[in-house]
Write an enzyme that holds these catalytic residues in place. Structure first.
Site, short mmCIF file in Angstrom:
data_model
loop_
_atom_site.label_atom_id
_atom_site.label_comp_id
_atom_site.label_asym_id
_atom_site.label_seq_id
_atom_site.Cartn_x
_atom_site.Cartn_y
_atom_site.Cartn_z
N CYS A 78 1.95 -1.58 -9.16
CA CYS A 78 3.15 -1.21 -8.42
C CYS A 78 4.38 -1.11 -9.29
CB CYS A 78 3.37 -2.18 -7.27
SG CYS A 78 3.12 -3.90 -7.72
N GLY A 129 0.82 -1.21 0.00
CA GLY A 129 0.00 0.00 0.00
C GLY A 129 0.85 1.25 0.00
N GLU A 178 5.50 -3.32 1.09
CA GLU A 178 5.76 -2.80 -0.25
C GLU A 178 5.05 -1.46 -0.33
OE1 GLU A 178 4.19 -3.41 -4.71
OE2 GLU A 178 4.64 -5.27 -3.63
#
Length: 508
Positions: A286, A225, A249
């Site tokens: 991501c 997040g 992460e």
């Protein structure tokens, strides 16, 4: 609906979805943790074959609920059906992959140093392996309602390692989370596993997550997040009387470097592929390439204009949540007003959703604040005059999940400094292609130096992820029958073990 209930929201319409989901109260949360802790020792002793049966059953259950899961996820995330069906397949395949890892067993890294009584001093019998940590808390991610959430890679790898898991469901997709939790819970029941091996809690804010992270029975946390969220969990975990690892992460802009020769080789197809990587899934990946290094001159100009044309023709999208949409709009406004930054794509309209955007800035005007991630379909091109200055710029970047180089292979012998800088800053380095689309396998690394991840030695994707939820344990001079099967002389599991420094499957 009480004040402590909440509902999923359809981000495309803003409508609240049924049914309401009650926030997990303090007593239920405590009971969930206690149940996980009570199950930890028994679950740690289960065989790899038993865990494989469990994970395989969970995959089958997930697929059986597939139509309902995809339909609900479409409502809660506004992600397209094709993307969600692909993510569902990735999630079930990941469960089966870790089922194989659990059953095969070599992940325990068994090592045996045999004794030698004649040596002075006498050499003891030492045998070591990886063992599970205990209860693990997994936070669901907003951008992957399946593959990085309830049944995602963190949950799967922790369960494969023999750790009970408590999932903190993401409030943006509670219905999807409930369906996935049902698949895992039923698999645990039919596999005859102890109650408490899997649990889930719901919260519309941050309280439950912090309570779980601070709980003395919780042994590790996995989070995907925002940087603010990850740092808050790190702080809470480090403030405990006994700190625990938080595998967070957080943020990455995934730099992509293009040389003149690399652009010439790629042609028009390179611009098309870059535009797709920037805008795919609304840029909410991501590994989205948010920072580009492009040479000054006609070749670089033509490449960026071709990419911008592709992005201008890409339909605007609905982002995952109102909060993400607000942050995206604020971030792109900051880019547009930043000194030296120029918009290459058309001026976006905020009335039609999030429009993909591309900006540029001369290398001399690139400042650290321009490195900040803007989560969504946007990228910034840094225009450089000499490839030598790119290595300096890359060395000044924060840690990244990925770094990519587009160049002629014959250039590589002259790009040693740049390659070293890219390798130093990222967990996965690509030659050609683009970083979106992460292969789930044995060799992949989905991690990187801080702040891409809080612990850069790990990965949240691929089979090596299992080691995050383990610790090394050595047995000295134990009777053979009292040792775990992985360390027994007969090698009943037929593992590849390191015996006196050499790899062997033979009994000892």
């Amino acid at each position: 609906m009480t004040a402590r209930d909440f509902r999923g929201i359809n981000p495309a319409t803003g409508d609240a979805l049924e049914p309401p989901y009650p926030v997990t109260d303090a007593a239920t949360l405590e009971a969930t943790v206690q149940s996980a802790a009570s199950a930890a020792d028994a679950y740690a002793r289960t065989s790899g074959a038993r865990r494989a049966e469990f994970l395989t059953a969970a995959a089958a259950n997930l697929e059986a609920l597939g139509e309902d899961i995809v339909a609900r996820a479409m409502l809660e995330t506004a992600l397209p059906e094709a993307r969600l069906r692909g993510e569902l397949a990735r999630t079930s395949n990941q469960l089966r992959l870790f089922a194989h890892v659990a059953q095969e067993g070599s992940w325990v890294e068994a090592r045996l140093d045999r004794p030698d009584a004649a040596r002075m001093p006498p050499k003891p019998d030492l045998r070591s392996m990886r063992v599970p940590l205990g209860p693990v808390v997994v936070f669901g991610a907003s951008n992957f309602p399946l593959a990085f959430s309830v049944a995602g890679g963190d949950t799967t790898s922790a369960l494969a390692a023999g750790c009970p898991v408590i999932v903190k469901a993401h409030p943006a997709h509670p219905g999807t989370s409930e369906l996935a939790a049902r698949a895992i819970s039923e698999a645990a029941r039919t596999s005859g596993l102890p109650e408490g091996v899997f649990g889930i809690v719901y919260d519309d804010g941050y309280g439950a997550g912090l309570t779980l992270t601070r709980h003395p029975l919780v042994q590790a946390v996995a989070f995907t997040g925002s940087r603010a969220g990850g740092l808050a969990l790190l702080q809470a975990a480090q403030a405990r009387p006994v700190p625990i690892p938080v595998y967070a992460e957080m943020s990455s802009v995934n730099p992509v470097v293009f040389t003149v020769a690399g652009l010439a080789q790629g042609g028009d197809a390179l611009a098309t592929a870059l535009a797709a990587s920037i805008s795919g899934s609304g840029g909410q990946l991501c590994t989205q390439p948010g920072l580009l290094f492009v040479p000054e001159g006609e070749t670089g100009d033509a490449f960026l204009q071709a990419t911008a044309t592709q992005l201008d023709q890409t339909p605007a999208c609905t982002l995952l949540t109102r909060g993400i949409n607000t942050a995206f709009n604020q971030g792109t406004v900051r880019l547009r007003v930043h000194p030296g930054v120029t918009a290459i794509t058309a001026v976006p309209s905020t009335d039609t959703g999030a429009q993909a955007q591309l900006y540029s800035v001369p290398a001399r005007d690139f400042t650290p604040d321009l490195e900040a991630e803007v989560f969504g379909p946007v990228s910034l091109a840094v225009r450089y005059d000499d490839i030598g200055e790119v290595a300096t710029l890359v060395r000044g970047l924060e840690g990244q999940l990925t770094a990519t180089l587009h160049a002629d292979p014959e250039e590589l012998s002259r790009l040693g400094d740049l390659l070293a800088a890219l390798q130093n800053r990222a967990g996965r380095v690509l030659f050609g292609g683009f970083p979106t689309g992460v292969e789930v396998g044995h060799a992949v690394v989905h991690g990187g130096p801080f702040p891409a991840t809080s612990i850069g030695s790990g990965t949240s994707v691929g089979t090596h992820a299992i080691t995050r939820f383990t610790r090394l344990l050595a047995y000295q001079n134990f009777p053979d029958a009292a040792l775990p099967p992985a360390l027994q002389a007969a090698n009943p599991l037929n593992l590849l073990r390191r015996v006196d420094g050499d790899w062997s499957r033979e009994p000892v």
